[in-house]
Write a protein that holds these residues in place. Structure first.
Motif, PDB file in Angstrom:
ATOM      1  N   GLN A   1      -6.034   0.822  -8.036  1.00  0.00           N
ATOM      2  CA  GLN A   1      -6.291   2.225  -7.733  1.00  0.00           C
ATOM      3  C   GLN A   1      -7.762   2.387  -7.403  1.00  0.00           C
ATOM      4  N   HIS A   2      -8.038   3.231  -6.434  1.00  0.00           N
ATOM      5  CA  HIS A   2      -9.410   3.464  -5.997  1.00  0.00           C
ATOM      6  C   HIS A   2     -10.257   3.969  -7.168  1.00  0.00           C
ATOM      7  N   GLY A   3     -11.377   3.319  -7.413  1.00  0.00           N
ATOM      8  CA  GLY A   3     -12.299   3.755  -8.453  1.00  0.00           C
ATOM      9  C   GLY A   3     -11.921   3.332  -9.855  1.00  0.00           C
TER      10      GLY A   3
ATOM     11  N   ASP B   1      -1.329   6.644  -2.655  1.00  0.00           N
ATOM     12  CA  ASP B   1      -2.426   6.839  -3.611  1.00  0.00           C
ATOM     13  C   ASP B   1      -2.806   5.601  -4.405  1.00  0.00           C
ATOM     14  N   LYS B   2      -2.120   4.488  -4.181  1.00  0.00           N
ATOM     15  CA  LYS B   2      -2.402   3.262  -4.935  1.00  0.00           C
ATOM     16  C   LYS B   2      -1.805   2.083  -4.190  1.00  0.00           C
TER      17      LYS B   2
ATOM     18  N   ASN C   1       0.832  -1.199   0.000  1.00  0.00           N
ATOM     19  CA  ASN C   1       0.000   0.000   0.000  1.00  0.00           C
ATOM     20  C   ASN C   1       0.866   1.249   0.000  1.00  0.00           C
TER      21      ASN C   1
END
Length: 74
Positions: free
Chosen positions: A46-48, A22-23, A19
């Motif tokens: 990555q989130h989303g 941002d990713k 982790n």
């Protein structure tokens, strides 16, 4: 910060999630070389966004790592 930790030896060749701020990358921790972690069979998470398979090896600077999750089981 990266003194001796028991997981460092036992996590090699296991599936982990690294982790970053941002990713995250999921893959097999193949080796630790100086300030780098080397992942094989890695996926960028990555989130989303959909997971993105990565070609070759992924090199991650240890100083950028927020935390590492070692996959459980077997």
């Amino acid at each position: 910060m990266w003194g001796w930790f028991p997981w460092r030896r036992t996590a090699v060749r296991k599936r982990i999630v690294v982790n970053l701020a941002d990713k995250a990358f999921a893959g097999v921790l193949w080796a630790k070389r100086g300030p780098l972690l080397i992942l094989k069979d890695a996926v960028l998470m990555q989130h989303g966004a959909a997971d993105t398979p990565m070609d070759g090896e992924v090199l991650i600077e240890r100083v950028k790592v927020e935390f590492i999750q070692v996959a459980g089981g077997g």
